[in-house]
Each structure stands twice: as structure tokens, then as C-alpha cells.
Motif scaffolding. Structure first.
Motif, PDB file in Angstrom:
ATOM      1  N   ALA A 108       0.678  -1.291  -0.066  1.00 46.76           N
ATOM      2  CA  ALA A 108      -0.057   0.043   0.167  1.00 46.76           C
ATOM      3  C   ALA A 108       0.853   1.199  -0.177  1.00 46.76           C
ATOM      4  O   ALA A 108       1.787   1.282   0.747  1.00 46.76           O
ATOM      5  CB  ALA A 108      -0.860   0.167   1.164  1.00 46.76           C
ATOM      6  N   VAL A 109       0.643   2.071  -0.795  1.00 47.61           N
ATOM      7  CA  VAL A 109       1.119   3.715  -0.943  1.00 47.61           C
ATOM      8  C   VAL A 109      -0.138   4.644  -0.461  1.00 47.61           C
ATOM      9  O   VAL A 109      -1.068   4.462  -0.781  1.00 47.61           O
ATOM     10  CB  VAL A 109       1.899   4.048  -2.255  1.00 47.61           C
ATOM     11  CG1 VAL A 109       2.865   3.116  -2.317  1.00 47.61           C
ATOM     12  CG2 VAL A 109       0.748   3.905  -3.421  1.00 47.61           C
ATOM     13  N   THR A 110       0.387   5.397   0.283  1.00 46.82           N
ATOM     14  CA  THR A 110      -0.753   6.313   0.900  1.00 46.82           C
ATOM     15  C   THR A 110      -0.178   8.055   0.480  1.00 46.82           C
ATOM     16  O   THR A 110       0.827   8.101  -0.070  1.00 46.82           O
ATOM     17  CB  THR A 110      -0.409   6.357   2.467  1.00 46.82           C
ATOM     18  OG1 THR A 110       0.584   6.591   2.912  1.00 46.82           O
ATOM     19  CG2 THR A 110      -1.084   4.929   2.923  1.00 46.82           C
ATOM     20  N   GLY A 111      -1.165   8.610   0.916  1.00 45.69           N
ATOM     21  CA  GLY A 111      -1.069  10.033   0.498  1.00 45.69           C
ATOM     22  C   GLY A 111       0.070  10.944   1.464  1.00 45.69           C
ATOM     23  O   GLY A 111       0.716  11.696   0.960  1.00 45.69           O
ATOM     24  N   HIS A 112       0.165  10.335   2.526  1.00 51.01           N
ATOM     25  CA  HIS A 112       1.144  10.843   3.467  1.00 51.01           C
ATOM     26  C   HIS A 112       1.796   9.636   4.285  1.00 51.01           C
ATOM     27  O   HIS A 112       1.008   8.581   4.773  1.00 51.01           O
ATOM     28  CB  HIS A 112       0.577  11.702   4.638  1.00 51.01           C
ATOM     29  CG  HIS A 112      -0.373  12.719   3.952  1.00 51.01           C
ATOM     30  ND1 HIS A 112       0.143  14.106   3.436  1.00 51.01           N
ATOM     31  CD2 HIS A 112      -1.810  12.960   3.469  1.00 51.01           C
ATOM     32  CE1 HIS A 112      -0.671  14.700   3.357  1.00 51.01           C
ATOM     33  NE2 HIS A 112      -2.002  14.112   3.142  1.00 51.01           N
ATOM     34  N   GLY A 113       3.215   9.536   4.323  1.00 47.37           N
ATOM     35  CA  GLY A 113       3.965   8.601   5.069  1.00 47.37           C
ATOM     36  C   GLY A 113       4.419   7.527   3.947  1.00 47.37           C
ATOM     37  O   GLY A 113       4.315   7.621   2.862  1.00 47.37           O
ATOM     38  N   GLN A 114       5.104   6.711   4.606  1.00 51.86           N
ATOM     39  CA  GLN A 114       5.939   5.596   3.904  1.00 51.86           C
ATOM     40  C   GLN A 114       5.044   4.434   3.259  1.00 51.86           C
ATOM     41  O   GLN A 114       4.034   4.271   3.952  1.00 51.86           O
ATOM     42  CB  GLN A 114       7.010   5.077   4.518  1.00 51.86           C
ATOM     43  CG  GLN A 114       8.106   6.004   4.981  1.00 51.86           C
ATOM     44  CD  GLN A 114       9.184   5.376   6.035  1.00 51.86           C
ATOM     45  OE1 GLN A 114       9.733   4.620   5.799  1.00 51.86           O
ATOM     46  NE2 GLN A 114       9.195   6.211   7.199  1.00 51.86           N
ATOM     47  N   PRO A 115       5.540   3.728   2.443  1.00 51.54           N
ATOM     48  CA  PRO A 115       4.855   2.493   1.854  1.00 51.54           C
ATOM     49  C   PRO A 115       4.775   1.472   3.083  1.00 51.54           C
ATOM     50  O   PRO A 115       5.776   1.437   3.663  1.00 51.54           O
ATOM     51  CB  PRO A 115       5.495   2.052   0.645  1.00 51.54           C
ATOM     52  CG  PRO A 115       6.327   3.430   0.202  1.00 51.54           C
ATOM     53  CD  PRO A 115       6.498   4.259   1.324  1.00 51.54           C
ATOM     54  N   LEU A 116       3.892   0.573   2.827  1.00 50.42           N
ATOM     55  CA  LEU A 116       3.693  -0.494   3.861  1.00 50.42           C
ATOM     56  C   LEU A 116       3.576  -1.686   2.948  1.00 50.42           C
ATOM     57  O   LEU A 116       2.699  -1.924   1.841  1.00 50.42           O
ATOM     58  CB  LEU A 116       2.647  -0.436   4.732  1.00 50.42           C
ATOM     59  CG  LEU A 116       2.832   0.278   6.282  1.00 50.42           C
ATOM     60  CD1 LEU A 116       1.427   0.374   6.798  1.00 50.42           C
ATOM     61  CD2 LEU A 116       4.007  -0.401   7.173  1.00 50.42           C
ATOM     62  N   SER A 117       3.973  -2.843   3.277  1.00 51.24           N
ATOM     63  CA  SER A 117       3.774  -4.018   2.393  1.00 51.24           C
ATOM     64  C   SER A 117       3.989  -5.515   3.403  1.00 51.24           C
ATOM     65  O   SER A 117       4.216  -5.257   4.483  1.00 51.24           O
ATOM     66  CB  SER A 117       4.619  -4.121   1.466  1.00 51.24           C
ATOM     67  OG  SER A 117       6.160  -4.239   2.051  1.00 51.24           O
ATOM     68  N   GLY A 118       3.499  -6.408   2.752  1.00 48.48           N
ATOM     69  CA  GLY A 118       3.616  -7.718   3.483  1.00 48.48           C
ATOM     70  C   GLY A 118       2.757  -7.833   4.893  1.00 48.48           C
ATOM     71  O   GLY A 118       1.667  -7.320   5.303  1.00 48.48           O
ATOM     72  N   GLU A 119       3.454  -8.686   5.747  1.00 46.16           N
ATOM     73  CA  GLU A 119       2.776  -8.935   7.123  1.00 46.16           C
ATOM     74  C   GLU A 119       2.757  -7.406   8.131  1.00 46.16           C
ATOM     75  O   GLU A 119       1.781  -7.433   8.589  1.00 46.16           O
ATOM     76  CB  GLU A 119       3.563  -9.748   7.846  1.00 46.16           C
ATOM     77  CG  GLU A 119       2.948 -10.557   8.917  1.00 46.16           C
ATOM     78  CD  GLU A 119       3.591 -11.934   9.514  1.00 46.16           C
ATOM     79  OE1 GLU A 119       3.831 -12.226  10.603  1.00 46.16           O
ATOM     80  OE2 GLU A 119       3.866 -12.800   8.635  1.00 46.16           O
ATOM     81  N   LEU A 120       3.504  -6.832   7.925  1.00 42.51           N
ATOM     82  CA  LEU A 120       3.419  -5.402   8.527  1.00 42.51           C
ATOM     83  C   LEU A 120       1.938  -4.769   8.119  1.00 42.51           C
ATOM     84  O   LEU A 120       1.576  -4.258   8.947  1.00 42.51           O
ATOM     85  CB  LEU A 120       4.831  -4.515   8.305  1.00 42.51           C
ATOM     86  CG  LEU A 120       4.599  -3.205   9.083  1.00 42.51           C
ATOM     87  CD1 LEU A 120       4.330  -3.305  10.618  1.00 42.51           C
ATOM     88  CD2 LEU A 120       6.132  -2.342   8.856  1.00 42.51           C
ATOM     89  N   LEU A 121       1.922  -4.821   6.901  1.00 41.91           N
ATOM     90  CA  LEU A 121       0.661  -3.928   6.338  1.00 41.91           C
ATOM     91  C   LEU A 121      -0.435  -4.566   6.784  1.00 41.91           C
ATOM     92  O   LEU A 121      -1.448  -4.097   7.244  1.00 41.91           O
ATOM     93  CB  LEU A 121       0.711  -3.916   4.696  1.00 41.91           C
ATOM     94  CG  LEU A 121      -0.556  -3.531   3.983  1.00 41.91           C
ATOM     95  CD1 LEU A 121      -0.857  -2.172   4.648  1.00 41.91           C
ATOM     96  CD2 LEU A 121      -0.482  -3.515   2.569  1.00 41.91           C
TER      97      LEU A 121
END
Length: 281
Positions: free
Chosen positions: A244-257
Motif C-alpha cells: 500500500a502507498v498512501t497520500g502521507h507517510g511511507q509505503p507498507l507491505s507484507g505482514e506489517l501492512l
């Protein structure tokens, strides 16, 4: 192209930035995220084909920077096939008029955002009283007057498809704004969130400056419908995104997402919804 375009009377540069300003990251081979001051733009498309789309249009007066980023990734004089807006808040449309004039491309947004993009209706006043830090207190200075893109902005197709983005569907995710959308691709479960949720506590100046990674709800000072905002987060969670890429902040992926999004859904009232503010309840 319709040249009778204009920003609202309150359009101006905003003196806010972060340590990630000017930083780009290739999240996927065809998904590039770039930070302008405190907001992200996204480029969707493989650099080898030179066919791509720009998602959102950055902060006020950022057109030259956006054009430079595009040409660095896709080559000199390259232009997107379209600009897709997740919504019409000032930090997502800040350079759109200059970009439309430069590239001669169409802009697409949800039907419910049209009044704010065709000069008809201003957004509600930002809530400086909402629970949060210095950015929330600064929010009355943020532009809310409608911009006017005239016939250059068109509603997204009713069938859920996204122009020039094969495989992606738009998902209506209101709450932060009436016509807010997120974009989802089924085959690799890539999600372009917009501001339906973000990965930084956008109300707090220190967190914004340092870009501390932490899942959060939509920016509080411009969110007016918290019931819809929660439903939108639940909707996105059911898609089970892997990146996931968001309007504010860093991308998240995998288990953390996965874990972060589950935590946000289960604890939305504690994590996202403010304890007080004029749009709460």
C-alpha cells in the motif's frame, strides 16, 4: 483544452516539509512513490514502455518538481496518459493546473468531487480544535476554496475502471472527502490508498517532519465524516492488500501492512477517530 482554469482565491504555498521531501521509492516495478514536502504523488506504469499515469498532483507550486520527477523516470518530454485524483484537497491538486497546461492531459476524479474541482463548492473549514498537534493548529491556513478545471476534469467511469490503468479498479472510500477514492489492482493486490488511511500521524508536526512510520486514520483536521471514514478503512481491509502507498507517510507491505491494517480496523476509535473536534459525532 479548456484554458479557463484557476485556483481558489486562498491558493498559496504552505511552509511545511519533512525529511523525506524529494525522496522517491520504487515500490513495485511499475509503481513509484515520491514525496513533495509532506505529501506523496505516485507514478503507475513501467518505465520501459513510457505509458504511465500520475496519481495526485502535489503541493501548491510544485509543478516543476513533478515534471522533473516524471522526466527522470520516463525520459525527457514524457507525459502521463492521464492524471487521477484520489480527492481534491489542496495538497493533492496543488500543481494540477500547470500540469494540465504543460501536458495537455485529462484529469479524472469521483463524481462527488466535481463541485470542488469545477469551482462550485469549497470544502468545509479545517478543524483547528481537533485532537492533535501543531499541524492541526496550523490547518486554518490551508486552502479550501474550489479550484476550477472546467472540462479538463472528468468523472471516473461508473464501471469502476481507471482510465489508462489496466487491472486497477477505483474504490469509493469517503469520509476524508465525499468523493475520495482508492485504487486497487487484484492481480498483485497493490493498493493506492490516498488519504483513506495514512502511515504517519499527520496532525503532529514532529511526526510529519520525521515521517515516523505508524498507521493512522485520515488526517483529522480535514476529515468531516468519521462514520464513513471507518467504513472506508474496513472496505480496504477486506481487499487484503499486499502493498500500500498512501497520500502521507511511507509505503507498507507484507505482514506489517496486514497487521497494521487489522489493528487500525479493530481499534479505529482509539487510533484514528479523535476524542474531540467539531466534526466528531
Amino acid at each position: 483544452m479548456d484554458e479557463q482554469m484557476n485556483y481558489g482565491s486562498d491558493y498559496k504555498s504552505i511552509p511545511a516539509t519533512s525529511i523525506r521531501s524529494g525522496v522517491g521509492i520504487e515500490v513495485l516495478p511499475d509503481l513509484y512513490s515520491y514525496t513533495i514536502q509532506i505529501v506523496n504523488i505516485h507514478l503507475v506504469g513501467n518505465p520501459d514502455t513510457n505509458e504511465f499515469v500520475l496519481i495526485d498532483a502535489g503541493m501548491p507550486n510544485s509543478a516543476e518538481e513533478i515534471i522533473s520527477v516524471v522526466e527522470s523516470r520516463f525520459g525527457k518530454n514524457s507525459r502521463p496518459q492521464a492524471i487521477i485524483l484520489t480527492h481534491g484537497h489542496f495538497d493533492h491538486v496543488g500543481a494540477v493546473i500547470e500540469l494540465v497546461k504543460h501536458w495537455k492531459v485529462a484529469v479524472y476524479a469521483h463524481e462527488l468531487e466535481m463541485p470542488y474541482l469545477r469551482g462550485k463548492k469549497r470544502y468545509p473549514e479545517p478543524d483547528s480544535t481537533v485532537e492533535g498537534g501543531m499541524v492541526a493548529k496550523m490547518s486554518p491556513m490551508f486552502p479550501i476554496d474550489p479550484i476550477n478545471l472546467g472540462s479538463n476534469v472528468k468523472p471516473l467511469p461508473a464501471d469502476g475502471s481507471v482510465p489508462n490503468m489496466p487491472g486497477f479498479k477505483w474504490v469509493h472510500t469517503p469520509g476524508h472527502s465525499p468523493g475520495h477514492v482508492s485504487l486497487f489492482r487484484e492481480n498483485d493486490r497493490a493498493l493506492i490508498v490516498g488519504d483513506a488511511f495514512v502511515t504517519v500521524k499527520q496532525e503532529y508536526l514532529y511526526e510529519v517532519l520525521t515521517q515516523k512510520l505508524e498507521i493512522s486514520g485520515p488526517p483529522r483536521y480535514l476529515t468531516t465524516d468519521w462514520k464513513a471514514a471507518k467504513e472506508s478503512v474496513i472496505t480496504l481491509s477486506t481487499l487484503k492488500p499486499t502493498v500500500a502507498v498512501t497520500g502521507h507517510g511511507q509505503p507498507l507491505s507484507g505482514e506489517l501492512l496486514t497487521e497494521s491494517l487489522h489493528k487500525l480496523v479493530e481499534n479505529f476509535e482509539e487510533i484514528a477517530k479523535p476524542d474531540y473536534g467539531k466534526y466528531v459525532n
